[in-house]
Design an enzyme around this catalytic site. Structure first.
Site, PDB file in Angstrom:
ATOM      1  CB  THR A  48      28.948  12.747  16.961  1.00 36.87           C
ATOM      2  OG1 THR A  48      27.696  12.705  17.815  1.00 36.87           O
ATOM      3  CG2 THR A  48      30.297  13.065  17.795  1.00 36.87           C
TER       4      THR A  48
ATOM      5  CB  ALA B  96      27.035  22.942  13.547  1.00 31.68           C
TER       6      ALA B  96
ATOM      7  CB  CYS C 145      30.504  18.733   9.685  1.00 33.23           C
ATOM      8  SG  CYS C 145      30.317  16.869  10.009  1.00 33.23           S
TER       9      CYS C 145
ATOM     10  CB  THR D  10      28.381  18.433  13.048  1.00 33.20           C
ATOM     11  OG1 THR D  10      29.255  17.564  13.113  1.00 33.20           O
ATOM     12  CG2 THR D  10      28.207  19.224  14.356  1.00 33.20           C
TER      13      THR D  10
END
Length: 182
Positions: free
Chosen positions: A12, A167, A170, A173
């Site tokens: 997350t 995003a 990672c 993500t």
């Protein structure tokens, strides 16, 4: 203590930004179990206390929901006073045998404050009004700080752009982004 063979549900990025009297909080939607993506559109942002606050979570989902429920109880008990409710939750989290085992973090924003509540009982209010938690938090935080410094973007747009950056970097993500504003 974690069981060494139990797969960890994680992934997350949650980030919140205060700017110009507004607060935005956003997250991606990815949930993983071990090395496998199990859901792409998990909702990790909640509106609290009659829409005056936003809370996001990172960590084990069931643990985070438990903590959010407790935090809402504290908000009601302390008439929506964010700092007091956060400190009381952190105190309980640190001293209660059951709560101590919960593996999650909370990021909470109002139009005036941004806080992180950690599992170690810390309540952190960053000086720059940016809160970030989760696996992609440092990427999103770096992007948000740069955008705050060098652009006139709104809090909502900074949150969205920061999550897009995270995003791209990672693996935990994704770009299924939800942003809310108070």
């Amino acid at each position: 203590m974690k069981h060494p063979k139990r797969p960890v549900i994680r992934s997350t990025t949650v980030i919140g930004v205060l700017r110009d009297g507004k607060a935005a909080l956003g997250s991606d939607g990815q949930m993983t179990l071990g090395n496998t993506v199990v859901k792409h559109s998990t909702r990790k942002i909640r509106s609290l206390y009659q829409g005056r606050l936003l809370a996001g979570f990172a960590g084990a989902t069931a643990d985070a929901i438990t903590l959010l429920d407790r935090f809402e109880e504290k908000l009601e008990a302390y008439n929506g006073k964010l700092e007091r409710a956060a400190v009381e939750l952190a105190r309980d989290w640190r001293t209660d045998k059951y709560l101590r085992r919960l593996e999650a973090m909370l990021a909470i924003v109002s139009s005036e404050r941004a806080l992180i509540i950690s599992g170690t009982g810390d309540v952190i209010e960053p000086e720059d009004g940016i809160v970030a938690i989760g696996s992609g938090s440092m990427y999103a935080l770096a992007a948000a700080r740069s955008l705050m410094k060098h652009t006139g973007l709104s809090a909502r747009d900074i949150v969205r752009e920061s999550l897009e950056t995270a995003a791209e970097i990672c693996i935990y993500t994704n770009n299924h982004i939800v942003v809310e504003e108070v």
